[in-house]
Design an enzyme around this catalytic site. Structure first.
Site, PDB file in Angstrom:
ATOM      1  N   THR A 291      36.583 -11.081  13.099  1.00  0.00           N
ATOM      2  CA  THR A 291      38.006 -10.794  13.039  1.00  0.00           C
ATOM      3  C   THR A 291      38.540 -10.912  11.644  1.00  0.00           C
ATOM      4  OG1 THR A 291      38.225 -11.787  15.189  1.00  0.00           O
ATOM      5  CG2 THR A 291      40.194 -11.687  13.907  1.00  0.00           C
TER       6      THR A 291
ATOM      7  N   ASP B 298      43.708  -7.973  13.281  1.00  0.00           N
ATOM      8  CA  ASP B 298      43.133  -6.668  13.623  1.00  0.00           C
ATOM      9  C   ASP B 298      42.958  -6.658  15.139  1.00  0.00           C
ATOM     10  OD1 ASP B 298      39.674  -6.800  13.883  1.00  0.00           O
ATOM     11  OD2 ASP B 298      40.919  -8.566  13.553  1.00  0.00           O
TER      12      ASP B 298
ATOM     13  N   ARG C 223      39.830  -5.611  16.962  1.00  0.00           N
ATOM     14  CA  ARG C 223      38.478  -5.283  17.447  1.00  0.00           C
ATOM     15  C   ARG C 223      37.794  -6.541  17.973  1.00  0.00           C
ATOM     16  NH1 ARG C 223      34.172  -2.430  13.531  1.00  0.00           N
ATOM     17  NH2 ARG C 223      35.476  -0.625  13.972  1.00  0.00           N
TER      18      ARG C 223
ATOM     19  N   LYS D 180      45.071 -10.158  19.643  1.00  0.00           N
ATOM     20  CA  LYS D 180      44.624 -11.455  19.130  1.00  0.00           C
ATOM     21  C   LYS D 180      45.770 -12.381  18.783  1.00  0.00           C
ATOM     22  CE  LYS D 180      40.544  -9.340  17.337  1.00  0.00           C
ATOM     23  NZ  LYS D 180      39.606  -9.137  16.261  1.00  0.00           N
TER      24      LYS D 180
ATOM     25  N   GLY E  74      37.026 -16.150  16.553  1.00  0.00           N
ATOM     26  CA  GLY E  74      35.923 -16.915  17.119  1.00  0.00           C
ATOM     27  C   GLY E  74      35.571 -16.358  18.483  1.00  0.00           C
TER      28      GLY E  74
ATOM     29  N   SER F  48      35.913 -13.390  10.107  1.00  0.00           N
ATOM     30  CA  SER F  48      34.848 -12.867   9.257  1.00  0.00           C
ATOM     31  C   SER F  48      35.413 -12.053   8.094  1.00  0.00           C
ATOM     32  CB  SER F  48      33.883 -12.026  10.079  1.00  0.00           C
ATOM     33  OG  SER F  48      34.602 -11.018  10.750  1.00  0.00           O
TER      34      SER F  48
ATOM     35  N   ASP G  27      34.985  -5.213   6.347  1.00  0.00           N
ATOM     36  CA  ASP G  27      34.208  -6.118   7.197  1.00  0.00           C
ATOM     37  C   ASP G  27      33.831  -5.376   8.470  1.00  0.00           C
ATOM     38  OD1 ASP G  27      34.998  -8.714   9.452  1.00  0.00           O
ATOM     39  OD2 ASP G  27      33.142  -8.514   8.296  1.00  0.00           O
TER      40      ASP G  27
ATOM     41  N   SER H  82      35.646  -6.436  11.900  1.00  0.00           N
ATOM     42  CA  SER H  82      37.056  -6.152  12.147  1.00  0.00           C
ATOM     43  C   SER H  82      37.267  -4.654  12.129  1.00  0.00           C
ATOM     44  CB  SER H  82      37.937  -6.772  11.067  1.00  0.00           C
ATOM     45  OG  SER H  82      37.454  -8.010  10.686  1.00  0.00           O
TER      46      SER H  82
END
Lengths: 278, 142
Positions: free
Chosen positions: A45, A61, A63, A77, A91, A173, A210, A213
């Site tokens: 994330t 984000d 995903r 989220k 997480g 991440s 990343d 995400s």
């Protein structure tokens, strides 16, 4: 009739640990056959938050990944904790979801008991005490933000239970990509539009740099007395539109002959079985 | 807590199968009531957090009572523990789930929700002990 008294072993109050035995056995069996057990669904994330002049802007984000596959292209989220407090979670998806729901319920009961609007620091303390109690086994990294009687507050909470109170935080991440944008352009007491642009760009940096995400950018702007939940604020990754169609038109294949044979079926037996819908 | 490793979680007394803690009456392993026992199950916890979670409420209470004793004197925890003991006796029949309302109110856990309220709620359990057997066991007749 065999008189067997069922007695349950508890640890804690009601939590059994038989599942760990079963999981360990299954794990051993599956590895023997050469397969790997399913991975927990994580939200690799980018989440971030920033304190501006009148309040707090949280961004995330959308995903959710399950190993190398995208499990949910548009998951939410940013979780509700109380009318003036929201929390972004990175997480393990289930952990963040359940943790925020439990803390939200507890905070509601607490605020009913005190008769006041809940404070962000209360939510922070409840979260950190619960995460420390489970020693990091609950994989939830959270960005908690809200506005209460003492002004806007922003906390970042790590899975083992440590917290930081800062003017701008990123987790997940894609946190390094987002933090790079923050470090470059953050300044204290921004205006709302500037803060929203900054958070949007930070999340976009996480999305494009990343792998964990992606998809859209959700924003949540919390001010005293008002919450703007912008979902989606920006659809950074729109799915493309197909320009052509590969379907064949009707009549592409010419019909040479046509023969129709009717099948005479007669009813031999008819039985009615009533369903037990009690 | 994590740095001390699994060895620190070995239970204090080394249990031998048949002695404790699965011992029923006559000091013999009580297979009928507590199932089969194995040395592995007895010695090591199946999850690193098992022991800490099993004793969590007890440790919290101990800590709180100690603080209360230091602040207000011995009478405070003594009185509270007497009230807890009284409230704990308000139960329904052994095979029915009790609400423990008085106990929860005393503890202050009636305005907080944890995993024990959501997961494995005894009210929603699919199994129920045989009423006759359980009352006989409770009365000591069995």
């Amino acid at each position: 009739k065999c008189p067997l008294v069922v007695s349950r072993t508890f640890w804690g109050k009601n939590i059994k640990c038989v599942c760990f035995y079963r999981n360990a056995l299954l794990e051993a069996d599956i590895n023997k056959l050469g397969f790997s057990s399913p991975a927990a669904r994580k939200t690799g994330t980018t989440i971030c938050g920033v304190v501006y002049k009148d309040g707090v802007v949280l961004g995330a984000d959308t995903r959710a990944t399950e190993g190398m596959v995208v499990a949910d292209k548009n998951c939410s989220k940013i979780h509700y904790i109380s009318p003036n407090i929201y929390c972004c979670g990175a997480g393990t998806a289930a952990d963040t979801e359940m943790t925020t729901q439990i803390i939200s319920s507890n905070l509601e009961l607490h605020s009913l008991s005190t008769g006041r609007l809940p404070r962000v620091t209360t939510a922070n303390r409840m979260l950190k005490q619960m995460l420390f109690r489970y020693q990091g086994y609950i994989g939830a990294a959270l960005v908690l933000g809200g506005v209460d009687c003492n002004g806007p507050h922003l906390y970042s909470i790590y899975p083992h239970g440590s917290t930081d109170k800062l003017p701008y935080v990123t987790m997940g991440s894609g946190s390094l990509a987002a933090m790079a944008v923050f470090e470059d352009r953050y300044r204290p007491n921004m205006e709302e539009e500037e803060a929203k642009r900054l958070v949007r760009d930070a999340i976009a940096a996480g999305i494009f740099n990343d792998l964990g995400s992606g998809s859209n950018i959700d924003l949540c702007v919390i001010t005293k007395g008002k919450v703007d939940y912008l979902r989606p604020h920006d659809m950074a990754n729109k799915k493309g539109v197909r320009t052509g169609s590969y379907r064949y038109k009707h009549g592409t294949t010419g019909v040479l002959t046509k023969a129709v044979t009717p099948l005479n079926l007669e009813v031999v037996e008819e039985s009615v079985q009533t369903m037990d819908t009690s | 807590m994590n740095t001390r490793g699994l060895r620190s979680q070995l239970k204090d007394s080394v249990p031998v199968t048949g002695l404790c803690p699965q011992a029923g009456s006559y000091g013999v392993q009580d297979s009928l009531r507590r199932g089969f026992s194995s040395v592995k199950n007895e010695l090591l916890p199946s999850h690193p957090l098992e022991l800490s979670e099993k004793n969590f409420q007890l440790n919290q209470d101990k800590m709180n009572f100690n603080t209360l004793r230091n602040i207000q004197g011995l009478h405070a925890p003594l009185k509270l523990q007497m009230e807890y003991r009284a409230a704990r006796q308000i139960q329904r029949l052994p095979f029915l789930p009790s609400s423990n309302l008085a106990l929860d109110t005393l503890r202050g856990s009636d305005d907080s929700i944890g995993f024990e309220d959501i997961l494995n709620d005894p009210v929603q359990s699919e199994l129920m002990g045989d009423p006759h057997i359980m009352t006989e066991y409770k009365l000591g007749v069995l």
